[in-house]
Design a protein around this motif. Sequence first.
Motif: not given
Length: 232
Positions: A54-73
Motif C-alpha cells: 500500500a502506498m501511504t501518506s502520513d496524517h497527523k491529527h492528534y497523537g501518533a501518526v496514521r499512515k493513510i493508504p491512497y494507492n497500491v504499488n
Amino acid sequence: MGFNVNEFKANYNFPARADKFEMLITSPLALNGTTNPVGLNLKIEATELPGRSAMTSDHKHYGAVRKIPYNVNYLDLSATVLVSEDYREVEYFNAWQDLVVGSHRNYNVAYSDFFNVGYYDDFVSPSVQIRVFDQNNPTPRKVYELVEAYPLTVNPISLAWASQDVVKLQVQFAYRYYKTLDTLSTSLARPENFITITSLDQLVTILKKKAKDKIIDAVKDRARDVFGNGLF
C-alpha cells in the motif's frame, strides 16, 4: 493451550512445495504473440509469486501518526532462466526489451532509430502466468496472471574461467497489477438452479416432477397445434 499434533495435522494437511510451479509467457504481438517461446516453461527454474504494498501518506491529527493508504504499488518480479548454448533465451529477452528502450544494440538499425522508446501497448505481454500445483495433481491449484508485464531489467551474466556452471539469466518483470484464479476452489458461486441432493427419495421425487412437467409441456404444445392458442 499446548501444541496438539493432531490438530496441527488436521489444519495444515500437506505443505505447499516451492518446486511445483511453471511460468508461461506470451510474447507481445510485435514478437509474433507466441505462447511459451523458446520453451521457456522448461527453462525458468525459479521465480516469485507477485506481491504488492500500500502506498501511504502520513496524517497527523492528534497523537501518533496514521499512515493513510491512497494507492497500491505492485512489486517487480524476477525469474531465473537456464541459458542454451546458442543463447537463444538471452536473445529473446533482449529482442523484447528492444521494443521497450530502442534497438541501439543492433548493427543494422539506422542511427536515427537507435534510441526510440517503444509504445507501451506494443511491448507489454498479453499474458504472463505463474501456475502453482499440488504435489500429485496436474491441474494448477492457483494461477497468478501478470497484467501488462514486460522485462524491466535483463541482468548482466557472469562468466569465469574458473567455473563450469550452467549459464543463467536473471530477468526482472514490471507489470501493472495481477489477477488470481483458484482453479480448485470449492467456494465458487453455484448456478441459481443448482440442487443439493441429500437422499435417494429426494432424487426420485425430483426426477418424477421433472418428467411430469415435461409431459405436461409436451401435451400443451400438441393441444396448441390442434386447437390454437385460445385453449391455454
